[in-house]
Design a protein around this motif. Structure first.
Motif, PDB file in Angstrom:
ATOM      1  N   GLU A   1       0.800  -1.222   0.000  1.00 50.56           N
ATOM      2  CA  GLU A   1       0.000   0.000   0.000  1.00 50.56           C
ATOM      3  C   GLU A   1       0.835   1.275   0.000  1.00 50.56           C
ATOM      4  OE1 GLU A   1      -3.444   0.050  -0.512  1.00 50.56           O
ATOM      5  OE2 GLU A   1      -2.873  -2.006  -0.954  1.00 50.56           O
ATOM      6  N   ALA A   2       1.914   1.294   0.739  1.00 56.13           N
ATOM      7  CA  ALA A   2       2.763   2.488   0.750  1.00 56.13           C
ATOM      8  C   ALA A   2       3.307   2.739  -0.655  1.00 56.13           C
ATOM      9  CB  ALA A   2       3.884   2.340   1.771  1.00 56.13           C
ATOM     10  N   ALA A   3       3.674   1.682  -1.356  1.00 57.99           N
ATOM     11  CA  ALA A   3       4.177   1.824  -2.727  1.00 57.99           C
ATOM     12  C   ALA A   3       3.093   2.356  -3.666  1.00 57.99           C
ATOM     13  CB  ALA A   3       4.712   0.485  -3.230  1.00 57.99           C
ATOM     14  N   LYS A   4       1.842   1.908  -3.487  1.00 59.75           N
ATOM     15  CA  LYS A   4       0.741   2.415  -4.320  1.00 59.75           C
ATOM     16  C   LYS A   4       0.529   3.906  -4.093  1.00 59.75           C
ATOM     17  CE  LYS A   4      -2.001  -1.828  -4.465  1.00 59.75           C
ATOM     18  NZ  LYS A   4      -3.227  -2.483  -3.980  1.00 59.75           N
ATOM     19  N   THR A   5       0.601   4.335  -2.842  1.00 64.64           N
ATOM     20  CA  THR A   5       0.422   5.754  -2.528  1.00 64.64           C
ATOM     21  C   THR A   5       1.532   6.572  -3.173  1.00 64.64           C
ATOM     22  OG1 THR A   5      -0.668   5.219  -0.443  1.00 64.64           O
ATOM     23  CG2 THR A   5       0.229   7.444  -0.652  1.00 64.64           C
ATOM     24  N   GLU A   6       2.759   6.123  -3.039  1.00 63.19           N
ATOM     25  CA  GLU A   6       3.888   6.843  -3.635  1.00 63.19           C
ATOM     26  C   GLU A   6       3.754   6.916  -5.157  1.00 63.19           C
ATOM     27  OE1 GLU A   6       6.330   8.762  -2.378  1.00 63.19           O
ATOM     28  OE2 GLU A   6       5.194   8.443  -0.538  1.00 63.19           O
ATOM     29  N   ALA A   7       3.374   5.817  -5.784  1.00 64.34           N
ATOM     30  CA  ALA A   7       3.210   5.804  -7.242  1.00 64.34           C
ATOM     31  C   ALA A   7       2.117   6.778  -7.665  1.00 64.34           C
ATOM     32  CB  ALA A   7       2.885   4.388  -7.721  1.00 64.34           C
ATOM     33  N   TRP A   8       1.033   6.844  -6.918  1.00 65.91           N
ATOM     34  CA  TRP A   8      -0.054   7.760  -7.234  1.00 65.91           C
ATOM     35  C   TRP A   8       0.410   9.206  -7.085  1.00 65.91           C
ATOM     36  CZ3 TRP A   8      -3.069  11.101  -4.053  1.00 65.91           C
ATOM     37  CH2 TRP A   8      -4.217  11.615  -4.685  1.00 65.91           C
ATOM     38  N   LEU A   9       1.128   9.496  -6.017  1.00 67.24           N
ATOM     39  CA  LEU A   9       1.589  10.870  -5.773  1.00 67.24           C
ATOM     40  C   LEU A   9       2.597  11.341  -6.815  1.00 67.24           C
ATOM     41  CD1 LEU A   9       1.914  10.865  -1.887  1.00 67.24           C
ATOM     42  CD2 LEU A   9       0.317  12.222  -3.256  1.00 67.24           C
TER      43      LEU A   9
END
Length: 167
Positions: free
Chosen positions: A140-148
């Motif tokens: 999930e942290a990786a998904k947030t970073e990719a989105w940002l």
């Protein structure tokens, strides 16, 4: 106004699967349980879902009832209704917080998400999730970073709310 879950917490899980629900989360569970009163343990629903779900999603009784009403609004016998009933009602567990503020997570649920000595709780507004900390960090942290990354460095995510006003 419905109280919302807020924050993130790391909580120890003992060998019997007992884990403390963060105090702020317990207050929301109390207000979201129509049968709760002082001295009584609040109840809530844990949806564990199918094999693709790597976390447990926890709903207040009121929030679970809202989802149940939406499911019941679908045509009886439709594939969508049957699947949602199975995924939301069949793959869930109604439980309660004990007098010490803990719950017991059954071995089946702990095994499903690979939970051992530590649990990561994160608020998601009208629900909260329980993760194995390493799984949350990796997925999930990786998904947030990719989105940002699609936005400039000075991006304020709350500006997305302003865009919805024009819809």
């Amino acid at each position: 106004m419905v109280r919302r879950f807020r924050g993130e917490f790391h909580q120890k899980v003992d060998g019997k699967g007992r884990v403390s629900i963060p105090a702020d989360f317990r207050r929301v569970l109390e207000t979201g349980d129509p049968t709760w009163s002082d001295g009584k343990a609040p109840e809530f629903v844990i949806v564990y879902g199918d094999h693709r779900r790597a976390y447990l999603e926890c709903y207040t009784i009121d929030a679970a009832n809202e989802v149940d009403e939406q499911i019941a609004g679908l045509p009886r016998g439709s594939m969508e209704r049957r699947m949602l009933e199975r995924l939301f009602n069949g793959q869930s567990l109604k439980t309660g917080v004990d007098e010490t503020g803990r719950i017991v997570l059954p071995a089946k649920l702990r095994d499903k998400i690979g939970l051992d000595s530590m649990a990561y709780f994160i608020a998601t507004g009208d629900t909260f999730q329980i993760w194995k900390p390493e799984t949350f960090e990796a997925e999930e942290a990786a998904k947030t970073e990719a989105w940002l990354e699609q936005f400039p460095d000075d991006f304020d995510p709350l500006t997305l709310l302003d865009q919805r006003k024009g819809e």
